[in-house]
Enzyme design. Structure first.
Site, PDB file in Angstrom:
ATOM      1  N   HIS A  63       0.868  -1.179   0.000  1.00 31.10           N
ATOM      2  CA  HIS A  63       0.000   0.000   0.000  1.00 31.10           C
ATOM      3  C   HIS A  63       0.903   1.226   0.000  1.00 31.10           C
ATOM      4  CE1 HIS A  63      -3.662  -2.374   0.827  1.00 31.10           C
ATOM      5  NE2 HIS A  63      -2.832  -3.160   1.493  1.00 31.10           N
ATOM      6  N   ASP A 153      -8.810  -5.182  -2.428  1.00 27.23           N
ATOM      7  CA  ASP A 153      -8.087  -5.443  -1.184  1.00 27.23           C
ATOM      8  C   ASP A 153      -8.443  -4.441  -0.081  1.00 27.23           C
ATOM      9  OD1 ASP A 153      -6.135  -6.899   0.371  1.00 27.23           O
ATOM     10  OD2 ASP A 153      -5.024  -5.022   0.349  1.00 27.23           O
ATOM     11  N   HIS A 180      -9.244 -10.520  -1.618  1.00 25.05           N
ATOM     12  CA  HIS A 180      -9.140 -10.326  -0.167  1.00 25.05           C
ATOM     13  C   HIS A 180     -10.278 -11.165   0.405  1.00 25.05           C
ATOM     14  CE1 HIS A 180      -8.865  -7.778   3.622  1.00 25.05           C
ATOM     15  NE2 HIS A 180     -10.060  -8.318   3.730  1.00 25.05           N
ATOM     16  N   ASP A 306       2.186  -7.037   2.302  1.00 24.52           N
ATOM     17  CA  ASP A 306       1.003  -6.267   2.707  1.00 24.52           C
ATOM     18  C   ASP A 306       1.457  -5.014   3.462  1.00 24.52           C
ATOM     19  OD1 ASP A 306      -1.579  -5.436   3.066  1.00 24.52           O
ATOM     20  OD2 ASP A 306      -2.200  -7.088   4.355  1.00 24.52           O
ATOM     21  N   HIS A 310       0.906   3.381   8.494  1.00 31.19           N
ATOM     22  CA  HIS A 310      -0.076   4.207   9.199  1.00 31.19           C
ATOM     23  C   HIS A 310       0.642   5.248  10.051  1.00 31.19           C
ATOM     24  CE1 HIS A 310      -3.652   2.066   8.034  1.00 31.19           C
ATOM     25  NE2 HIS A 310      -3.203   0.914   8.486  1.00 31.19           N
TER      26      HIS A 310
HETATM   27 ZN   LIG Z   1      -6.251  -7.500   2.159  1.00 30.15          ZN
END
Ligand SMILES: [Zn+2]
Length: 424
Positions: A63, A153, A180, A306, A310
């Site tokens: 991400h 996802d 997902h 993944d 944050h």
């Molecule tokens: Zn996911």
């Protein structure tokens, strides 16, 4: 500028190679592979004696938070974290703001990556418009704009009929669907794995069945539609068993797991550690063992991080409201190298799940050092010891459960199209 990587142990499963060799890259592509290659004039040379030389590592699930959530990460910082972790390519998920569900947003990612990223960035578009699960996104447009896969996802496509059509349509245009897999009703208000630790901590649990049931649905839909499907971040023994059985009867299903699922259990949540909060949640000992067994026998095709950055304001809060996810790009390689030390994988197996297989699943021309291939290479010092220090992470976010851990193994050169983009 040419680049000669001399005397390293070249591990390239795509060609069945595991031997001491030189790798010469010219004009961004692999020109020659062999022993005792002379250094042509104007060539940068790297002495790789005692080091591993592999096709550039690929993280197929990250991400990058760009566009819209750049306070967590952006394409430039995420790509620096990737390079520092030894990754020459990443595939980035579409749950940005706005969602990558149309040509314009996909093109924004492609263009920004071209000008700012140190590594190759392959965007993943959404399966449904806005990832809302109501109607399919224009997959043809997304593919044309450079997306290598589609995924909602972060959430499942709850409607089975819509998922069936997504698989059929994606098969028709040749784009990978990444699922997902999660049954939201079973997840309920759960915030960690359902079990003894959750009970002790007084936290609501997420049962393994929430994942297994969703994985089983994808397997049956893929079988029914004779279409491929890739399952993201599996974490349970049941998922591994379902996928193993499906593969045995010829279903075109592939899957990935993440380093935290074969390294940590839900024990890591003790102390209400929000850096151990992710979705799917950390599971139990038997699930960790199943992830290793799945990697060892080829049930699990890929290791993906993944990587989910944050801001501290989203993690330094009560466990129940903390956001899910951890950064992973800079710790994946040493945690995965541990599998070699434990005898779960040999080096060829490791390079397969971290480079060759992700390239195949995404259909990108990477994951090989074949002559003529793009000159993406990772040079690894498998014995290098280092400690994870938040201040030294390249990622904008520091939400890792591995802060302070002593690691062994590190990428010392990351080479993209013949250019050294990272040097330890
Ligand atoms: Zn996911």
């Amino acid at each position: 500028m040419n680049l000669l990587i001399k005397g390293g142990r070249v591990i390239d499963p795509s060609q069945g190679i595991d031997e001491i060799m030189d790798v010469l890259i010219a004009d961004g592509v692999v020109l020659e592979l062999g022993q005792g290659i002379a250094t042509p004039e104007g060539t940068q040379a790297i002495d790789a004696t005692g080091l591993l030389v592999t096709p550039g590592l690929i993280d197929m699930h990250v991400h990058l938070r760009d566009p819209g959530l750049e306070y967590k990460e952006d394409i430039a910082t995420g790509s620096r974290a990737a390079a520092a972790g030894g990754f020459t390519s990443v595939a980035c998920m579409p749950n940005t703001s706005p969602v990558i569900d149309n040509k314009a947003v996909a093109s924004y990612v492609v263009n920004k990556a071209q000008s700012e990223a140190l590594v190759n960035v392959f965007p993943i578009g959404s399966i449904t418009k806005g990832s809302k699960g109501d109607s399919l996104a224009e997959m043809g447009d997304l593919k044309e704009a450079g997306c290598v896969a589609v995924s909602d996802d972060g959430k499942p496509v709850c409607n089975s009929e819509l998922m069936r059509r997504a698989l059929e349509y994606a098969k028709g245009i040749g784009i990978t669907v990444i699922s997902h897999s999660e049954d939201l009703a079973l997840v309920g208000e759960g915030v960690m794995n359902e079990g003894f630790v959750a009970t002790e901590l007084g936290l609501k649990g997420i049962p393994w069945a929430a994942e297994d049931i969703a994985v089983a649905r994808e397997v049956y839909l893929a079988e029914f539609a004779s279409a491929p499907v890739h399952i993201a971040h599996i974490s349970t023994a049941g998922s591994a068993r379902i996928i193993r059985n499906a593969k045995a009867r010829g279903v075109k299903v592939t899957c990935e797991t993440a380093p935290h699922y074969f390294t940590l259990t839900d024990d890591a949540v003790r102390g209400y550690n929000t850096n151990a909060k992710m979705n799917p949640p950390l599971r139990g000992e038997s699930d960790v063992a199943a992830m290793k067994a799945g990697l060892a026998d080829g049930t699990i095709d890929a290791i993906a991080t993944d990587h989910a950055p944050h801001h501290p304001d989203e993690k330094d809060v009560e466990f129940n409201v903390a956001l899910n996810g951890i950064v992973g790009l800079e710790t994946s390689l040493p945690l995965s190298l541990k599998l070699v030390e434990e005898g779960v994988l040999d080096l060829k197996g490791l390079v397969s799940v971290m480079s060759c297989n992700p390239a195949k699943i995404l259909g990108i021309d990477r994951g090989t050092l074949r002559v003529g291939a793009v000159g993406d290479v990772t040079v690894i010092d498998p014995g290098k010891e280092w400690q994870v220090d938040a201040a030294k992470l390249e990622s904008k976010s520091k939400n890792s459960p591995f802060l302070g851990w002593k690691m062994k193994g590190k990428a010392v050169y990351t080479v993209v199209k013949g250019q050294v983009v990272y040097q330890a």
